[in-house]
Write a protein that holds these residues in place. Structure first.
Motif, mmCIF file in Angstrom:
data_model
loop_
_atom_site.group_PDB
_atom_site.id
_atom_site.type_symbol
_atom_site.label_atom_id
_atom_site.label_comp_id
_atom_site.label_asym_id
_atom_site.label_seq_id
_atom_site.Cartn_x
_atom_site.Cartn_y
_atom_site.Cartn_z
ATOM 1 N N ASN A 51 0.820 -1.204 0.000
ATOM 2 C CA ASN A 51 0.000 0.000 0.000
ATOM 3 C C ASN A 51 0.857 1.259 0.000
ATOM 4 N N ASP A 52 1.924 1.239 0.772
ATOM 5 C CA ASP A 52 2.806 2.402 0.831
ATOM 6 C C ASP A 52 3.508 2.632 -0.499
ATOM 7 N N ILE A 53 3.992 1.559 -1.112
ATOM 8 C CA ILE A 53 4.689 1.695 -2.401
ATOM 9 C C ILE A 53 3.739 2.158 -3.498
ATOM 10 N N MET A 54 2.552 1.548 -3.563
ATOM 11 C CA MET A 54 1.614 1.906 -4.614
ATOM 12 C C MET A 54 1.073 3.328 -4.432
ATOM 13 N N ALA A 55 0.854 3.729 -3.187
ATOM 14 C CA ALA A 55 0.419 5.109 -2.949
ATOM 15 C C ALA A 55 1.494 6.092 -3.387
ATOM 16 N N TYR A 56 2.744 5.718 -3.177
ATOM 17 C CA TYR A 56 3.861 6.591 -3.578
ATOM 18 C C TYR A 56 3.911 6.746 -5.098
ATOM 19 N N PHE A 57 3.845 5.623 -5.825
ATOM 20 C CA PHE A 57 3.958 5.696 -7.278
ATOM 21 C C PHE A 57 2.711 6.306 -7.923
ATOM 22 N N PHE A 58 1.518 5.949 -7.421
ATOM 23 C CA PHE A 58 0.309 6.583 -7.956
ATOM 24 C C PHE A 58 0.331 8.092 -7.685
ATOM 25 N N GLY A 59 0.835 8.473 -6.509
ATOM 26 C CA GLY A 59 0.925 9.893 -6.202
ATOM 27 C C GLY A 59 1.937 10.613 -7.065
ATOM 28 N N ILE A 60 3.062 9.943 -7.366
ATOM 29 C CA ILE A 60 4.102 10.557 -8.192
ATOM 30 C C ILE A 60 3.585 10.845 -9.603
ATOM 31 N N PHE A 61 2.894 9.866 -10.188
ATOM 32 C CA PHE A 61 2.527 9.979 -11.594
ATOM 33 C C PHE A 61 1.129 10.560 -11.832
ATOM 34 N N PHE A 62 0.229 10.414 -10.864
ATOM 35 C CA PHE A 62 -1.140 10.875 -11.091
ATOM 36 C C PHE A 62 -1.647 11.849 -10.030
ATOM 37 N N GLY A 63 -0.877 12.037 -8.962
ATOM 38 C CA GLY A 63 -1.379 12.816 -7.837
ATOM 39 C C GLY A 63 -1.549 14.296 -8.136
ATOM 40 N N LYS A 64 -2.734 14.816 -7.863
ATOM 41 C CA LYS A 64 -3.014 16.248 -8.045
ATOM 42 C C LYS A 64 -3.827 16.805 -6.876
ATOM 43 N N THR A 65 -4.716 15.995 -6.305
ATOM 44 C CA THR A 65 -5.643 16.483 -5.291
ATOM 45 C C THR A 65 -5.121 16.139 -3.898
ATOM 46 N N PRO A 66 -4.820 17.116 -3.047
ATOM 47 C CA PRO A 66 -4.314 16.835 -1.692
ATOM 48 C C PRO A 66 -5.331 16.031 -0.883
ATOM 49 N N LEU A 67 -4.819 15.114 -0.070
ATOM 50 C CA LEU A 67 -5.683 14.239 0.715
ATOM 51 C C LEU A 67 -5.938 14.791 2.106
ATOM 52 N N ILE A 68 -4.862 15.179 2.806
ATOM 53 C CA ILE A 68 -4.995 15.630 4.189
ATOM 54 C C ILE A 68 -3.899 16.652 4.460
ATOM 55 N N LYS A 69 -4.209 17.650 5.257
ATOM 56 C CA LYS A 69 -3.261 18.722 5.510
ATOM 57 C C LYS A 69 -2.056 18.258 6.315
ATOM 58 N N SER A 125 -0.350 15.650 5.902
ATOM 59 C CA SER A 125 0.642 15.116 4.964
ATOM 60 C C SER A 125 0.392 15.733 3.598
ATOM 61 N N PRO A 126 1.009 16.871 3.318
ATOM 62 C CA PRO A 126 0.716 17.584 2.062
ATOM 63 C C PRO A 126 1.035 16.771 0.808
ATOM 64 N N LYS A 127 1.959 15.819 0.893
ATOM 65 C CA LYS A 127 2.337 15.047 -0.292
ATOM 66 C C LYS A 127 1.362 13.907 -0.579
ATOM 67 N N LYS A 128 0.482 13.591 0.360
ATOM 68 C CA LYS A 128 -0.506 12.534 0.133
ATOM 69 C C LYS A 128 -1.627 13.070 -0.752
ATOM 70 N N THR A 129 -2.034 12.266 -1.733
ATOM 71 C CA THR A 129 -3.082 12.693 -2.656
ATOM 72 C C THR A 129 -4.195 11.659 -2.714
ATOM 73 N N TRP A 130 -5.372 12.119 -3.141
ATOM 74 C CA TRP A 130 -6.504 11.208 -3.313
ATOM 75 C C TRP A 130 -6.219 10.176 -4.393
ATOM 76 N N GLU A 131 -5.521 10.580 -5.429
ATOM 77 C CA GLU A 131 -5.215 9.641 -6.503
ATOM 78 C C GLU A 131 -4.325 8.516 -5.992
ATOM 79 N N GLY A 132 -3.323 8.862 -5.178
ATOM 80 C CA GLY A 132 -2.469 7.833 -4.603
ATOM 81 C C GLY A 132 -3.219 6.956 -3.630
ATOM 82 N N PHE A 133 -4.109 7.549 -2.832
ATOM 83 C CA PHE A 133 -4.877 6.799 -1.840
ATOM 84 C C PHE A 133 -5.813 5.792 -2.507
ATOM 85 N N ILE A 134 -6.552 6.236 -3.522
ATOM 86 C CA ILE A 134 -7.516 5.358 -4.193
ATOM 87 C C ILE A 134 -6.796 4.293 -5.025
ATOM 88 N N GLY A 135 -5.762 4.702 -5.757
ATOM 89 C CA GLY A 135 -5.012 3.720 -6.544
ATOM 90 C C GLY A 135 -4.370 2.657 -5.685
#
Length: 458
Positions: A255-273, A275-285
């Motif tokens: 989950n941590d690895i996939m959230a990182y890569f999905f966030g790197i390549f598709f992340g645009k929408t912030p998930l939570i304040k 952790s600013p680098k966390k994105t909804w795209e990484g979370f869902i992917g």
């Protein structure tokens, strides 16, 4: 000169001095023709030198700013991929070492967890340390480790007492005292150690430092509860079968690895304040990837007796057992609309794969909040990482924040939905060996023999 005739031009214009004509002749003062006027007179417009230098300088500065911005973006991109490369290499190294330890067996996994807990405790103790004050309180840091090791003795003693009983078979004095002294009076020993630490703490209180010392006392107990108690559930999972430790831990990593890569390549929408680098795209992917991985990993791991068999003692030998219905596939027919040319008419799913999907959902939806908790914790202390033990990942605590939450859930889920809840001969024997002395066991044996003889005669 009085009576002098006017200028023939009627304007009395005069070129500026130094022009070479009319020097030394007195003429009336008139407005000087500017360079602009001269330029217009010749049919073109010449910008004065000072006005020309300003836009040229602005243009040069804008070019410099453009180059610097491009360079900054390139540096950020290079830094981003360099960080990803270091993180990937560290992950490969950790995964390789982790696989080796799992292959070596239950005791080595337990030892690894103990080492991880010690590193986590060291990082968190150091986080709230005020060295200038501790110099005035000798032994105060040693007191924190006293509480930590006491908690370790209590928790692991509770989890592993029955395994220890089955491991020690000798009747010599030292093993006998260890088996029936430490195990039987385990709770009393741990309580005595804790009270000794409590008295030690009271005796070290110094005037003017009460608030700091009580704050450290509370901090130590918070570490014991939040860190040690939660991660210790992992050990209980190990001896029920390595799969109940390996599967949840692997899902957190995935989950941590996939959230990182999905966030790197598709992340645009912030998930939570937090952790600013966390994105909804990484979370869902990562959620979809983890649940699918859980289903597949459970099937692969369920094929190995080494991973599925429980360990009943503290030995290190190879395991052989009947895996039970949990690891046997249940076959279901395919739907009626399946094409005739399809080679299979049924499919098999192990019950453990269904349970694994529940683990995958928890690892994706809930366990990340352990990481958010750690992020808020670090923000409170204004730090980036808990340590620097792992290149590209920070400290051990930075990698274990989600694992602790997952370990507790795995233990509770296993005990609630998977573990058998009926009494067995083996469980009764465990209680007899732990709580009865050798003479009492012999007496029980004779009474049981007499009772069975009477029942047989009837």
């Amino acid at each position: 000169m009085k009576g002098a005739p006017p200028s023939p031009t009627g304007s009395g214009s005069l070129m500026a001095s130094g022009s070479g004509s009319g020097s030394g002749v007195h003429r009336p003062r008139h407005r000087k023709r500017s360079s602009t006027d001269e330029s217009r007179a010749h049919g073109w417009f010449r910008i004065p030198r000072p006005a020309l230098s300003i836009p040229l300088m602005m243009k040069k500065n804008s070019r410099d700013d453009g180059k610097s911005s491009v360079t900054t973006e390139e540096d950020e991109t290079a830094k981003k991929y360099r960080s990803m490369w270091i993180r990937t290499l560290s992950s490969i190294w950790m995964i390789g070492g982790f696989i080796l330890i799992v292959y070596m067996g239950h005791l080595y996994i337990w030892a690894m967890i103990v080492v991880i807990q010690l590193y986590m405790a060291q990082e968190l103790f150091a986080l709230a340390r005020a060295a200038q004050r501790e110099k005035q309180i000798p032994g105060f840091r040693l007191l924190n480790w006293h509480f930590f090791l006491t908690a370790m003795l209590y928790v692991y003693g509770r989890f592993l007492n029955k395994h220890l009983v089955k491991t020690i078979h000798s009747d010599h004095l030292i093993p006998y005292l260890f088996k029936y002294g430490l195990i039987k009076y385990h709770m009393l020993i741990c309580y005595s150690l804790y009270i000794a630490g409590f008295v030690w703490f009271i005796l070290t209180l110094k005037k003017g430092m009460y608030k700091y010392q009580f704050g450290q006392f509370a901090w130590t107990h918070m570490i014991l509860f939040v860190v040690f108690a939660q991660s210790s559930f992992t050990v209980a999972n190990i001896f029920e079968g390595i799969i109940w430790f390996l599967l949840p831990a692997s899902l957190i990593v995935i989950n941590d690895i996939m959230a990182y890569f999905f966030g790197i390549f598709f992340g645009k929408t912030p998930l939570i304040k937090l952790s600013p680098k966390k994105t909804w795209e990484g979370f869902i992917g990562a959620c979809f990837s983890t649940v699918i991985s859980a289903f597949l990993l459970a099937y692969v791991m369920g094929q190995s007796e080494w991973l599925t068999c429980p360990r009943k003692d503290l030995s290190t030998g190879w395991l052989h057992c009947d895996p039970g219905p949990l690891f046997r596939p249940m076959y279901h027919p395919l739907p009626a609309w399946t094409p005739q040319w399809f080679p299979w008419r049924e499919y098999g799913v192990m019950p453990v794969q269904t349970h694994a999907m529940a683990f995958g959902l928890f690892a994706s939806l809930v366990a990340p909040f352990g990481g958010f908790f750690a992020s808020g914790f670090k923000r409170a202390f204004n730090i980036k990482d808990f340590g620097d033990s792992i290149p590209g990942h920070g400290g051990i605590t930075d990698r274990m924040d989600c694992q602790m939450v997952m370990a507790v859930f795995s233990y509770i889920y296993y005990q609630s939905f998977i573990a058998p809840h009926h009494y067995s001969v083996e469980s009764f024997l465990d209680q007899i060996l732990v709580n009865l002395s050798l003479d009492e066991q012999m007496g029980l044996y004779k009474q049981l023999g007499e009772t069975l003889s009477k029942l047989a005669q009837k």
